[in-house]
Structures are given as C-alpha cells and as structure tokens.
Design an enzyme around this catalytic site. Structure first.
Site, PDB file in Angstrom:
ATOM      1  CB  THR A  79      37.623  36.170  43.464  1.00  0.00           C
ATOM      2  OG1 THR A  79      38.300  37.108  42.613  1.00  0.00           O
ATOM      3  CG2 THR A  79      37.371  36.841  44.811  1.00  0.00           C
ATOM      4  CB  SER A 107      41.910  32.450  42.343  1.00  0.00           C
ATOM      5  OG  SER A 107      41.337  31.167  42.299  1.00  0.00           O
ATOM      6  CE1 TYR A 131      40.262  26.581  46.793  1.00  0.00           C
ATOM      7  CE2 TYR A 131      40.386  27.399  44.548  1.00  0.00           C
ATOM      8  CZ  TYR A 131      39.830  27.440  45.816  1.00  0.00           C
ATOM      9  OH  TYR A 131      38.839  28.339  46.091  1.00  0.00           O
ATOM     10  CB  THR A 157      42.174  27.693  49.722  1.00  0.00           C
ATOM     11  OG1 THR A 157      42.452  29.028  49.297  1.00  0.00           O
ATOM     12  CG2 THR A 157      40.710  27.595  50.152  1.00  0.00           C
ATOM     13  CE  LYS A 253      40.454  32.932  50.943  1.00  0.00           C
ATOM     14  NZ  LYS A 253      39.444  31.995  50.466  1.00  0.00           N
ATOM     15  CG  HIS A 277      35.679  29.702  50.245  1.00  0.00           C
ATOM     16  ND1 HIS A 277      36.879  29.049  50.159  1.00  0.00           N
ATOM     17  CD2 HIS A 277      35.344  30.030  48.978  1.00  0.00           C
ATOM     18  CE1 HIS A 277      37.249  28.969  48.895  1.00  0.00           C
ATOM     19  NE2 HIS A 277      36.332  29.570  48.151  1.00  0.00           N
ATOM     20  CG  ASP A 308      38.260  35.970  53.539  1.00  0.00           C
ATOM     21  OD1 ASP A 308      37.444  35.368  54.281  1.00  0.00           O
ATOM     22  OD2 ASP A 308      38.860  35.390  52.624  1.00  0.00           O
ATOM     23  N   GLY A 309      35.675  38.201  54.477  1.00  0.00           N
ATOM     24  CA  GLY A 309      34.254  37.869  54.582  1.00  0.00           C
ATOM     25  C   GLY A 309      33.425  39.052  55.026  1.00  0.00           C
ATOM     26  NE  ARG A 312      29.736  42.858  50.105  1.00  0.00           N
ATOM     27  CZ  ARG A 312      30.299  41.717  50.517  1.00  0.00           C
ATOM     28  NH1 ARG A 312      31.515  41.707  51.014  1.00  0.00           N
ATOM     29  NH2 ARG A 312      29.647  40.578  50.409  1.00  0.00           N
ATOM     30  NE  ARG A 332      30.105  37.333  47.522  1.00  0.00           N
ATOM     31  CZ  ARG A 332      30.406  36.498  48.536  1.00  0.00           C
ATOM     32  NH1 ARG A 332      30.985  36.957  49.634  1.00  0.00           N
ATOM     33  NH2 ARG A 332      30.119  35.214  48.451  1.00  0.00           N
TER      34      ARG A 332
END
Ligand code: GLV
Length: 390
Positions: A79, A107, A131, A157, A253, A277, A308-309, A312, A332
């Site tokens: 992240t 990241s 990246y 990514t 990713k 993402h 991912d995504g 929670r 998150r």
C-alpha cells in the site's frame, strides 16, 4: 477505550487518529467507488454450509504462497504512503507480519525505504512490489536493491500505468509530507499522537525514490509522480525483462480477465493476483471475489492464483480460499490497525483475522485450510466460473 474485537473497530479508531488526507487516501476508491464497495459487499452475499458433530481438534491455517510457508493464507498487501498512516508505518507492519509468520509486501511508493524495512526487521525476508516506470535504469536499481535486501518475491503491479481518479485525494490536496495550509494545520492539531510520531522520525517522504533518482530531492504528490514517471506503454515484454533481471519468485498483480490470466501463465510467473487495486483504478470493474472463480477455472492448475480486495475478516479469507485462492492480501485492514495503534494495531488486525478464519473453518467442519474447497459454501450463493449472476 472499549475492547477492539473486529476490523471495523480499528477503522473507526484510525479515522480519529490519522490526518484526514491520509485516512481518506486509504479509505476510498476511484470515481463512484462502486467497485470499491462491491469488493466487500460481494463477499457478504456468499453463505457457508455449517456442519456439526465433526471433530474440530488440531486445526491448522498453515499453507504456502509461492512455495514459502505462511501461518495463514494472508499476506500484507503493498500500500502506498503506509508510513503516513503512522510514523515508520512500513517497518512496524513488517515487524507485525514477521511476528505472525506471514509475508509482508513493501510498495514502491512507501515512505520507509527497502533498506529501512530490511534493517528494521533484522533482514527478515519480505516481498517487494514494483511499479514499472519510464526510467528503466531506476527500475534496475530498485530490483537490485530488493535483491540486496533479501526480498523473497517480487510483486509486479500491472494495473497502474495511469492513475484512476480519486476525488477525495484531489480535494484534500494529498501530498507527503502534507503541505502546511491552514486547513491541514487545523486538522493536524486534532491528531497530536500522529504529529509527535512524525516529528520523531526522519521518514516523511517517498523513501524508495527521493535521493535515489537524479534531481528528485523532494516529491510531494503521488498523482504528479505517477503521471510523469509511470510507464503507460507497459507490456508483457517488460514483464519478461523484469523476470530475467529479478530471477526469483515473481507475482503479477492486477489480473481481472481470463485472457490476461493466460498471458500471465505464458510469462512464466509463479503467481497472479486477481485484483482491481482495491477499487482504486477502473471503477465499474467486477469485484475481485466475483472475478476469481473464472480465473481459477481457466489457469488454476498452471499457476498459483491469489486475490485481494474487500477482505475485512477471516471469513472473507475463508471464502476466497474456498473459491480457489491459494492466498489473499490485506491492505486496508492492515492500514486501519496501523493508523489506530501502530504495530500493536497491525498485530491486532492479524489476530482478529486469524481467529475468524480458524473458527469459521471449524464451523464448516474443516480442520486444515489446505483441504478447504467450495463444498463449504452454500450452492447458489457464490460466483461460479461461467455464470454472470449467482
Ligand atoms: C497506489 O499506490 C494507490 O494509491 O492505489
């Protein structure tokens, strides 16, 4: 303070403690945020089959991701600006991952550098996310730095050649460190713990970039840097070149489409991550959990499929594994823990997810995560390979 028992409690606390622009950066998606919301909502539509009178003793959530042991099928996602949720955030999150025996992914757009994280974890191996930028010399140096730091997988990514528009970031004037405007100063005055932490660390800029690229001595804005430096011409030939240069475990990713999943297999990568993402790029794309089964069906025998995504809770992890994901990533959920309570908060987030995963697996009558498949889910409630609706 009332007991923290779920990820939502950590989110609420993080919102109180983290300056608005960084909290909003984490807690938002692009444009209408429909994909961002669908990531979590679609998980909640899937139902479990409860089983009873099954021996639940001796449970294990241990598995492997790209051949590396992990105590649960959960890695920390890369992240951006993690060290702005809490001072030295990437080092703290990496330490929490080490304590839990799960992978941590750093990241490219982190605040703490590759070297900071290596040093802060006594050279414990971690994963590095790359990246692809126009300056290939810089990419080569980043790859070499990741190797020197003992990184044990490279996550490339593929879905951020250009940046999805995030309204909140534009309105907040997101930058690292924050510009000292009147509005920002007023907001910072309400976050004394955060300010003290930041005053106590030298790490307040993009650590992998500032000082490592000629002429970049201060670089505030992620969106400006992306527009100027990220390579919009990124292609599969670049993936091939990166694979050669890196020579280790490679994870791709940002895959959403079966055609792209097949190209990922052809590239020789070790794993792909089904990802939109976190709903931050193409708003209107399907949720990750609904895209997963078709990709598993098409390529799951030839490459490890991660996702991912929207994760929670440990129940979300269990549903993703049931639908064929070898591993999952939390972004998150980790950031909320970090913003709420630093390293202890990330450990809390991991403990919550591990408990939810372990207990829910047991309620479904299973004791070993590697033996979980879609027979733990109620037919008709989960996405399948072919059907659009379910
Ligand atoms: C990536 O760094 C993002 O902001 O989604």
């Amino acid at each position: 303070m009332p007991a923290i028992t779920n990820i939502e409690d950590l989110r609420v606390l993080a919102k109180r403690r983290v300056p608005r622009m960084f909290y909003d950066y984490a807690d938002s998606g692009s444009w209408t945020e429909s994909t961002y919301r669908a990531n979590e909502d679609d998980f909640n539509r899937i139902l479990f089959r409860q089983r009873v009178a099954v021996n639940m003793e001796g449970r294990s959530t241990r598995t492997t991701m790209v051949g590396q042991p992990t105590n649960m099928p959960v890695a920390i996602a890369p992240t951006g600006l993690t060290g702005m949720q809490h001072a030295d955030g990437e080092i703290l999150a990496a330490r929490a991952a080490k304590a839990f025996g799960i992978p941590f992914t750093l990241s490219t757009m982190s605040i703490c550098s590759i070297e900071d994280v290596a040093k802060g974890t006594d050279n414990h191996p971690f994963w590095f996310q790359l990246y692809v930028m126009r300056d290939r010399g810089f990419i080569e140096r980043l790859i070499d730095r990741a190797k020197a730091a003992n990184c044990s997988a490279l996550v490339v990514t593929l879905d951020l050649q250009i940046l999805g528009q995030r309204h909140k970031d534009i309105k907040n004037g997101l930058s690292a460190p924050p510009k000292l405007t009147v509005a920002n100063m007023l907001n910072l005055m309400t976050k004394p713990q955060w300010c003290l932490g930041m005053l106590g660390t030298p790490r307040r800029q993009f650590g992998n970039i500032v000082g490592h690229v000629k002429g970049v001595e201060n670089m505030g804005s992620l969106s400006e840097w992306t527009a100027k430096q990220f390579d919009p011409r990124l292609s599969w030939a670049d993936v091939e070149w990166i694979k050669q240069r890196w020579g280790g475990k490679l994870i791709l990713k940002g895959i959403q489409d079966v055609e792209d999943a097949r190209l990922a297999v052809d590239s020789g990568a070790d794993a792909l991550i089904v990802s939109n993402h976190g709903g931050r790029q193409l708003d209107g794309a399907p949720s990750s959990i609904s895209a997963l089964p078709e990709i598993v069906e098409a390529v799951g025998r030839r490459i490890e499929v991660h996702m991912d995504g929207g994760i929670r809770s440990g129940q979300h992890v269990l549903k993703a594994v049931a639908l064929g994901a070898r591993g999952t990533y939390i972004g998150r959920a980790m950031l909320y823990g970090l913003g709420a309570m630093g390293q202890a908060g990330v450990e809390k987030a991991l403990e919550i997810i591990r408990n939810e995963l372990d207990l829910s697996m047991a309620f479904c009558g299973r004791t070993d995560i590697t033996q979980v498949d879609k027979s733990i889910l109620l037919p008709g409630t989960y996405p399948t390979g072919r059907a659009a609706g379910y």
